[in-house]
Motif scaffolding. Sequence first.
Motif, PDB file in Angstrom:
ATOM      1  N   LYS A 100     134.082  98.079  24.445  1.00 11.44           N
ATOM      2  CA  LYS A 100     135.579  97.345  24.427  1.00 11.44           C
ATOM      3  C   LYS A 100     136.179  97.559  23.422  1.00 11.44           C
ATOM      4  CE  LYS A 100     135.163  95.994  28.681  1.00 11.44           C
ATOM      5  NZ  LYS A 100     136.203  96.502  29.826  1.00 11.44           N
ATOM      6  N   ARG A 101     135.343  97.313  22.219  1.00  7.81           N
ATOM      7  CA  ARG A 101     135.636  97.468  20.898  1.00  7.81           C
ATOM      8  C   ARG A 101     134.594  98.029  19.832  1.00  7.81           C
ATOM      9  NH1 ARG A 101     138.278  93.263  22.998  1.00  7.81           N
ATOM     10  NH2 ARG A 101     136.417  91.832  22.711  1.00  7.81           N
ATOM     11  N   ALA A 102     135.062  98.403  18.718  1.00  2.00           N
ATOM     12  CA  ALA A 102     134.208  98.975  17.977  1.00  2.00           C
ATOM     13  C   ALA A 102     134.601  99.148  16.501  1.00  2.00           C
ATOM     14  CB  ALA A 102     133.864 100.488  18.470  1.00  2.00           C
ATOM     15  N   ARG A 103     133.660  98.868  15.683  1.00  2.00           N
ATOM     16  CA  ARG A 103     134.381  99.157  14.060  1.00  2.00           C
ATOM     17  C   ARG A 103     133.350 100.052  13.385  1.00  2.00           C
ATOM     18  NH1 ARG A 103     137.906  97.179  16.453  1.00  2.00           N
ATOM     19  NH2 ARG A 103     138.998  95.711  16.268  1.00  2.00           N
ATOM     20  N   HIS A 112     127.607 101.535   9.196  1.00  2.00           N
ATOM     21  CA  HIS A 112     127.220 100.201   9.621  1.00  2.00           C
ATOM     22  C   HIS A 112     128.285 100.303  10.692  1.00  2.00           C
ATOM     23  CE1 HIS A 112     126.558  95.996  10.278  1.00  2.00           C
ATOM     24  NE2 HIS A 112     127.906  95.727  10.320  1.00  2.00           N
ATOM     25  N   ASP A 113     127.877 100.112  12.123  1.00  2.00           N
ATOM     26  CA  ASP A 113     128.900 100.194  13.034  1.00  2.00           C
ATOM     27  C   ASP A 113     128.810  98.830  13.845  1.00  2.00           C
ATOM     28  OD1 ASP A 113     129.427 102.757  12.331  1.00  2.00           O
ATOM     29  OD2 ASP A 113     128.425 103.664  14.079  1.00  2.00           O
ATOM     30  N   VAL A 114     129.681  98.274  14.517  1.00  2.00           N
ATOM     31  CA  VAL A 114     129.667  97.150  15.423  1.00  2.00           C
ATOM     32  C   VAL A 114     130.341  97.619  16.582  1.00  2.00           C
ATOM     33  CG1 VAL A 114     130.136  94.838  15.675  1.00  2.00           C
ATOM     34  CG2 VAL A 114     129.571  95.661  13.419  1.00  2.00           C
ATOM     35  N   PHE A 115     129.564  97.631  17.778  1.00  2.00           N
ATOM     36  CA  PHE A 115     130.073  97.727  19.040  1.00  2.00           C
ATOM     37  C   PHE A 115     130.316  96.458  19.913  1.00  2.00           C
ATOM     38  CE2 PHE A 115     128.074 101.353  17.573  1.00  2.00           C
ATOM     39  CZ  PHE A 115     129.193 102.650  17.735  1.00  2.00           C
ATOM     40  N   GLU A 116     131.187  96.099  20.466  1.00  8.59           N
ATOM     41  CA  GLU A 116     131.368  95.286  21.776  1.00  8.59           C
ATOM     42  C   GLU A 116     131.444  95.776  22.927  1.00  8.59           C
ATOM     43  OE1 GLU A 116     134.645  92.661  20.871  1.00  8.59           O
ATOM     44  OE2 GLU A 116     134.584  92.588  18.627  1.00  8.59           O
TER      45      GLU A 116
END
Length: 543
Positions: A100-103, A112-116
Amino acid sequence: MSAILLQTLGEARHHHGSIACFDDYREEEKASLHQKTFSVTKNGTLRDYEALELRVNPTQIEIDNDSDDAVTLLKVDSANRPGTLVEVVQYMLGLNLQIKRARISSDRSWFHDVFEVTEANGEKVSNVRKLDFLKRMLNIEQEGIFNNGDEVAVDPIESTLVELAGPDKAGKLAEVTRLLTNNGCNVRSAAVWTYYGRVAFVLSVLEKGKPIADQVKLQRLRQIMLGIMGPNGQGTVNIKKHSGMVHHDRTLHQMMLAEDSKAWDQAHSNCGQSLCAAELASRMSDASLADAVSPSHASPTDSASSLHADCALQGDFMRDRVESSSPLLRSAKHSTPNISIVQCRHTGYWLITIACKDRSKLLFDTVCTLADMDYDVYHGTINANPDGSAMQEFYAKPRWGRPWDPRAAKKLAAMLEASIQRRFPKGLKLHVHSVDRFGSLATLTGVLRDAGLTINRAKVKTNAANNVCGHTFYVMDASGAAPERAAVERACQQLGGHLVEAGEDVTAGCAAPIAFSLPSQQWRSNWSGAAASPDSTGFSSST
């Protein structure tokens, strides 16, 4: 001395071009574990710094199911190798998860990755086994456990992987599969993509349940396939031994990119001779092309290069842009992406912005293209909006330190658009389910060809556990128009198949898919495939 050593290692971390890509790193690390040569490669040279650093500071993957009521948060900290982002996204797609979202944030040597993420039905990820697999997805010993959300055992079967690409022509898939069947080879899985007159195949092939061992036979098959794929060396044929799961989409992306890139370069080299001022002015009115490199960010000296680069989209890419505007038998998720690439002067980043309709494999398609074209993503944001649209923004740089180049930016924009557009083949969707039988794909494709139908897309999957094959085709008639459903049904009925429920999800402008089942008894009695037996090793004279 320590200060000098740290400075040397620190500098090495930024020579990104010398670092092996993730796939190569994984294979080397597996080999080193088995051979117990932990600090040197198989050639005896010292392993690069990141390989050693990963042993000291292994990848950290944190899963948070409490902070957000709607999504599962996935935080990944790892050494950043070329292809690592693709590996992460590909793994999540294999688990049938929606991003849905990612940074994305990277200092080049570490990211450093953040996935929703959610399940396909929009719910949070609660499957314990999926969560466990996610935590180990960058482990060098981890193998593919899921395939499109279906749990499968680690595949121990080795096969011969056949990769083909070249100009598209009706009946090519039927010719290739008949050649293999006539020579005692069975297609275990396959995927086919076509796009603006080009085609790429990936086939996993077995001979008596094993990879093809006869090298003379492999060489002869390769020569015949080269003739099938195109005259005068226009086709590409790669044959190699493969173990484990076959990532068809990844391989097809690489093959189609090579074809697209070659076509783009040819169009660019000829554009100055083939265009008149009126044609150029007409194309410059296309906002999506004219804005591929924003005038507000381009220097005055770039204008000539930018204008020349616009010419490179002449030919196949422009013709396909016209064709893709037709909604005929096209997926409801199809849309022409709006792609912008501009230069960030102070940081040197290439800011790549992509806006289009959202879908599950959109991020995979774009990061594959960036990785395969040697662009490293330093930062990025990915958003899937509630209205069904998606926005992707990447801050990237060419891997080998190339400076800003308007022509390269134009080519990258064209390749990104192609990678998104080729997900949406025209055609009537046809599902065929049957028991797994020798030569079944050759039989099906032959029947469809004889019925005057062309295959624009195909995916074949064999489930060894229950001996069932699933075939999915997108078919058109020989003229490229919409096929009559009755003609498709008659072709399947020739094999004894009967129509089954195909679902009710029909959108305006899209045809409802057809699903056929081929019972084992009828399939056997109506099989009219290759004349050779499964043990045959003779080459077909007809090819």
